[in-house]
Scaffold this motif. Structure first.
Motif, PDB file in Angstrom:
ATOM      1  N   LEU A  32       0.823  -1.214   0.000  1.00  0.00           N
ATOM      2  CA  LEU A  32       0.000   0.000   0.000  1.00  0.00           C
ATOM      3  C   LEU A  32       0.854   1.260   0.000  1.00  0.00           C
TER       4      LEU A  32
ATOM      5  N   LEU B 131       1.524   2.744  -3.402  1.00  0.00           N
ATOM      6  CA  LEU B 131       0.449   3.253  -4.256  1.00  0.00           C
ATOM      7  C   LEU B 131       0.447   4.769  -4.465  1.00  0.00           C
ATOM      8  N   PRO B 132       0.632   5.577  -3.406  1.00  0.00           N
ATOM      9  CA  PRO B 132       0.530   7.027  -3.638  1.00  0.00           C
ATOM     10  C   PRO B 132       1.462   7.528  -4.735  1.00  0.00           C
TER      11      PRO B 132
ATOM     12  N   PRO C 255      -0.068  12.050 -10.242  1.00  0.00           N
ATOM     13  CA  PRO C 255       0.087  12.486 -11.640  1.00  0.00           C
ATOM     14  C   PRO C 255       1.502  12.988 -11.887  1.00  0.00           C
TER      15      PRO C 255
ATOM     16  N   ARG D  44      -6.108   6.477 -16.292  1.00  0.00           N
ATOM     17  CA  ARG D  44      -4.772   7.058 -16.413  1.00  0.00           C
ATOM     18  C   ARG D  44      -3.729   6.048 -15.966  1.00  0.00           C
TER      19      ARG D  44
END
Lengths: 135, 315
Positions: free
Chosen positions: B85, B88-89, B94, B168
């Protein structure tokens, strides 16, 4: 008089069994509600209220609050189950055709499922702790 | 063992050429280690209980069963979950504003690729993606028919392409090379033949290539290619394919403007050479069963050679 006592005793046991069986599903149900509430909150917040950067700090706070409530309830259910399980001096397996064994078996099942539900609830919360945005 | 797992290096997450794939490979190795550890302890306890004769002490048995069978696996799995986890960030963040953006659309069974080169300016190509090394790239993904999944295993994770939605994916290649991308979601008859080539190249080479892609095609040279161009239009190929700088403007099939410079044909199922192209045009359904393009079996050898000469000149 004796017949009335026996009848009352059976009635009490019958009610107790029904109540006890529902205790088994209580902790998993709390986990399920926590899971649904967490993801529904995230979905609605991200669709309706998220900033342009997609920050989901409010969701994290909400899920942490849900988690505290869920863990407290699950702990209560687990403690109740463990108490029923340890009632008396019989050791497992509780497979006798007696009211006491049924009560202890249901208590043990409730306790073990509470542990599992607590772990599952924490796993759900961890996702929201680490994933900070709606992206 | 690593050799067995990696297989074809151009299509393996375990031989990473991008930041995302490197993280996934690390995660795989940690998960493999954790899984093996849990398996060894659980199976070891089971074997111990059977092999060691005599009664076992209840207290020790309880400790081993609860500790090895429940507490230890839970701790290991929790650690692995946290480790996964925590990745993930960054994977979801973006890329910087000025990063290269590429639109990719899944179509049964090929890929429409468009580079955003300016405000409302796009350069379209198909079935091949070229990327600059050491630069973050954002892919905007969608589908024109059914659900596909965009995956370049050597560069990063996969993302579904859903009709009516834009998803995305950020990739950050860090090694020059040629890799293979695939559709990772079953999408019909030719799903297994829906692939694409990925060329990661130095920044200067990439910019030169992209400038070349923005140019329309030039006049064909030689009688065969000239005849091929006339045949291409007469046989109606332009109804489905675009060749910028000509009357061919169809959008049903892949853009062929710079087809001759591509490594492969048919969505990366055959090397792009004259023999394979001849076979593709005349016996299309033998090469790729289920493909929408009709086979042009009626072309004689000269006509076929002319069209092939024309397409090979589209550099």
């Amino acid at each position: 008089m004796a017949m009335t006592e026996t009848s009352n005793h059976n009635e009490i046991n019958k009610t107790d069994h029904v109540t006890s069986i529902w205790w088994i599903v209580a902790a998993p149900a709390v986990w399920a509600v926590h899971f649904l509430a967490s993801y529904l909150t995230a979905a609605i917040f991200c669709a309706k209220f998220a900033d342009s950067d997609g920050s989901a700090g409010e969701v994290q706070l909400a899920v942490m609050a849900y988690t505290v409530v869920a863990i407290v309830i699950i702990a209560g259910v687990g403690w109740s189950g463990r108490r029923r399980h340890r009632d008396g001096h019989d050791r497992s397996p509780h497979d006798g055709a007696t009211t006491a064994d049924l009560r202890r078996m249901i208590g043990l099942s409730t306790f073990l499922l509470s542990l599992l539900s607590a772990v599952a609830t924490v796993f759900t919360a961890l996702v929201f702790y680490f994933v900070e945005t709606c992206h | 063992m690593s050799f067995l797992l990696i297989g074809d290096h151009s299509q393996s997450t375990l031989d990473p050429a991008g930041h995302g794939a490197a993280q996934i490979a690390d995660l795989f190795h940690w998960m493999l280690g954790g899984g093996v550890l849990i398996w060894l302890i659980v199976v070891g306890l089971a074997v111990y209980s059977v092999v060691v004769p005599g009664g076992h002490r209840p207290r020790l048995t309880k400790t081993l069963v609860i500790g090895g069978g429940a507490v230890f696996p839970t701790l290991v799995l929790t650690s692995l979950l946290c480790y996964a986890l925590a990745m993930l960030p960054e994977l979801h963040r973006p890329p910087p504003q000025a990063s290269l953006t590429i639109d990719v659309s899944g179509v049964r069974w090929w890929w429409r690729v468009a580079y955003r080169t300016g405000e409302n300016q796009r350069v379209e190509t198909a079935n091949e993606i070229r990327l600059p090394v050491d630069q973050p790239v954002e892919f905007k993904l969608t589908s024109e028919d059914v659900i596909h999944s965009f995956w370049i295993p050597a560069l990063g994770g996969k993302v579904d392409m859903i009709p009516g939605r834009e998803t995305r994916l950020k990739l950050h290649p860090n090694r020059v090379g040629t890799f293979r991308g695939v559709c990772a979601e079953y999408c019909g008859t030719a799903h297994a033949q829906m692939a694409f080539d990925v060329l990661v190249m130095p920044q200067a080479d990439f910019e030169q290539w992209l400038r070349g892609q923005q140019r329309d095609v030039s006049e064909p040279s030689g009688p065969a290619a000239t005849a091929g161009r006339a045949l291409f239009h007469r046989k109606g190929c332009g109804a489905c394919h675009t060749i910028r700088g000509t009357d061919a403007g169809g959008r049903v099939g892949p853009d062929l403007t710079h087809f001759g410079s591509r490594l492969s044909l048919g969505a990366a199922i055959k090397p792009n050479d004259a023999d394979n192209l001849r076979r593709w045009i005349s016996r299309t359904h033998d090469v790729k069963p289920g493909v929408q393009m009709p086979a042009f079996e009626m072309l004689n050898r000269d006509e076929l050679d002319s069209i092939v000469a024309y397409l090979e000149q589209l550099n």
